[in-house]
Design an enzyme around this catalytic site. Structure first.
Site, PDB file in Angstrom:
ATOM      1  N   SER A  35      41.810  41.432  11.548  1.00  0.00           N
ATOM      2  CA  SER A  35      42.031  41.381  10.057  1.00  0.00           C
ATOM      3  C   SER A  35      42.709  40.383   9.534  1.00  0.00           C
ATOM      4  O   SER A  35      42.877  39.801   8.403  1.00  0.00           O
ATOM      5  CB  SER A  35      42.834  42.595   9.252  1.00  0.00           C
ATOM      6  OG  SER A  35      43.804  43.052  10.329  1.00  0.00           O
ATOM      7  N   ASP A 331      51.566  43.095   3.101  1.00  0.00           N
ATOM      8  CA  ASP A 331      51.705  44.644   3.329  1.00  0.00           C
ATOM      9  C   ASP A 331      52.081  45.017   4.603  1.00  0.00           C
ATOM     10  O   ASP A 331      53.049  44.410   5.001  1.00  0.00           O
ATOM     11  CB  ASP A 331      49.868  45.006   3.252  1.00  0.00           C
ATOM     12  CG  ASP A 331      49.133  44.559   4.286  1.00  0.00           C
ATOM     13  OD1 ASP A 331      49.505  44.105   5.388  1.00  0.00           O
ATOM     14  OD2 ASP A 331      48.062  44.758   4.167  1.00  0.00           O
ATOM     15  N   HIS A 334      50.206  42.482   7.436  1.00  0.00           N
ATOM     16  CA  HIS A 334      49.708  41.275   7.408  1.00  0.00           C
ATOM     17  C   HIS A 334      50.636  40.098   6.601  1.00  0.00           C
ATOM     18  O   HIS A 334      51.307  40.948   5.658  1.00  0.00           O
ATOM     19  CB  HIS A 334      48.296  41.161   6.555  1.00  0.00           C
ATOM     20  CG  HIS A 334      47.409  41.988   6.980  1.00  0.00           C
ATOM     21  ND1 HIS A 334      47.127  43.167   6.767  1.00  0.00           N
ATOM     22  CD2 HIS A 334      46.638  41.951   8.344  1.00  0.00           C
ATOM     23  CE1 HIS A 334      46.192  43.733   7.508  1.00  0.00           C
ATOM     24  NE2 HIS A 334      45.821  42.837   8.374  1.00  0.00           N
TER      25      HIS A 334
END
Length: 367
Positions: A35, A331, A334
């Site tokens: 991600s 967040d 990340h």
């Protein structure tokens, strides 16, 4: 001081970008990862590891594209530094005429081990990403009229960005209620098992498919992300550190092995060059010198819920913090675009062996 740090970084980025020619420094850029660099491959999957909703992408020209932050990822910035006019497209939507300049195969929740991330739902493991690249190689071969010499020459000039392993700890080893790996292996043995699988996929499969210029990305300080800080209560933290050092120690063992793997590859494969990007040291540097880089918040997500904005990650249409670039993290997991720009610039331009070894990505492109 904060504004000065941002100005210095902007100047460094602009100087690097100015050095790029009208044509990219390499013909193509292939990306494998999770991600941290996913740009939309999970959008159509049944998974919790998706970010194709606001406020993700709030600062990105295309809006919420599936990138897990507010704007560009590290590979987006690297693509710009390498001189690409457009961002590298995701595998899920890439068109046949686009594959010659590269594809992004990264998938949120992916790991080196196939079972990693299954707790979050569907995703493409590293093994599956390599298989997707195999399919793309056949498309490129057809575009070259099945001329294998031309195909090999083209791929040998491309940059391959490989950033795997974070989820093998976050969404595997340190989730004992879902996975048995932490009871099956000690941290050192688990690292060895991961590196054996990693080596096979890099040294055998990707190399055989044509990868010759490879940037292997080390793991960052996962024990210091908001998600882990939120879980680390003061009463249970007896080390005096603000981070989960149990996780960071395991990560360090892996990273040391990863560097040794890169050295071994370079010793054994004369027609290839592998470099190691030390994200762990870079992340420590960003925290230690936060003010100089323009960050005022390094322990909370800009968007999230609960302690450190890290107990629950950024929710759909949640209002994030007012100043996105003042936060190191977007967040619970990340980095912000501001942090990604620094990570990318270090990987591309740094001459310090603490950041990159044995050379940076700019030098790899020219090699």
């Amino acid at each position: 001081m904060e504004e000065l740090g941002k100005v210095i970084l902007l100047i460094l980025f602009l100087l690097s970008a100015a050095e790029t020619r009208s044509e990219p420094q390499v013909p193509c850029f292939f990306i494998f990862g999770d991600s941290l660099v996913d740009n939309g491959n999970n959008n159509g999957l049944l998974t919790l590891a998706r970010a194709n909703y606001m406020p993700y992408g709030v600062d990105f020209s295309e809006g919420p594209s599936g990138r897990f932050n507010n704007g560009r990822t590290t590979v987006d910035v690297l693509a710009q530094l390498l001189g690409f006019r457009y961002f590298i497209p995701p595998y899920s939507t890439v068109q046949r005429n686009e594959v010659l300049r590269g594809v992004n195969f990264a998938s949120g929740a992916a790991g080196i081990r196939d079972e990693t991330g299954n707790n979050l739902g569907e995703h493409y493991s590293f093994t599956e990403q390599v298989e997707h690249f195999r399919e793309v190689v056949q498309v490129i071969r057809r575009l070259f009229q099945r001329n294998d010499t031309k195909l090999c020459d083209h791929l040998s000039k491309c940059i391959f960005f490989i950033g795997m392993g974070s989820n093998d700890y976050l969404n595997n080893y340190f989730m004992p209620n879902y996975y048995t790996t932490s009871s099956d292996y000690s941290p050192r043995t688990y690292s060895a098992v991961l590196l054996e699988d990693y080596s096979r996929l890099l040294n055998v499969q990707l190399y055989e498919l044509g990868a010759r210029k490879v940037a292997v990305i080390g793991l960052g300080g996962i024990g210091c992300i908001p998600y882990e800080l939120a879980r680390l209560s003061v009463s249970n933290n007896k080390t005096g550190s603000r981070c989960n050092e149990k996780i960071n120690k395991a990560i360090t063992i892996f990273n040391i092995g990863l560097l040794q793997m890169v050295k071994r590859f370079n010793r054994d494969m004369e027609d290839a060059m592998f470099i190691y990007v030390n994200t762990y040291e870079s992340s420590k540097d960003l925290v230690k010198n936060a003010m100089a880089y323009g960050f005022t918040v390094v322990d909370k997500g800009c968007c999230g819920v609960g302690r450190n904005n890290g107990q629950i990650t950024c929710l759909p249409f949640q209002t994030p913090c007012a100043n996105h670039s003042s936060h190191l993290f977007w967040d619970a997991f990340h980095p912000t675009e501001a942090a990604n720009q620094i990570y990318a610039t270090k990987a591309y331009n740094s001459t310090s062996s603490f950041d990159v070894y044995p050379m940076n990505i700019k030098q790899l492109a020219l090699a």
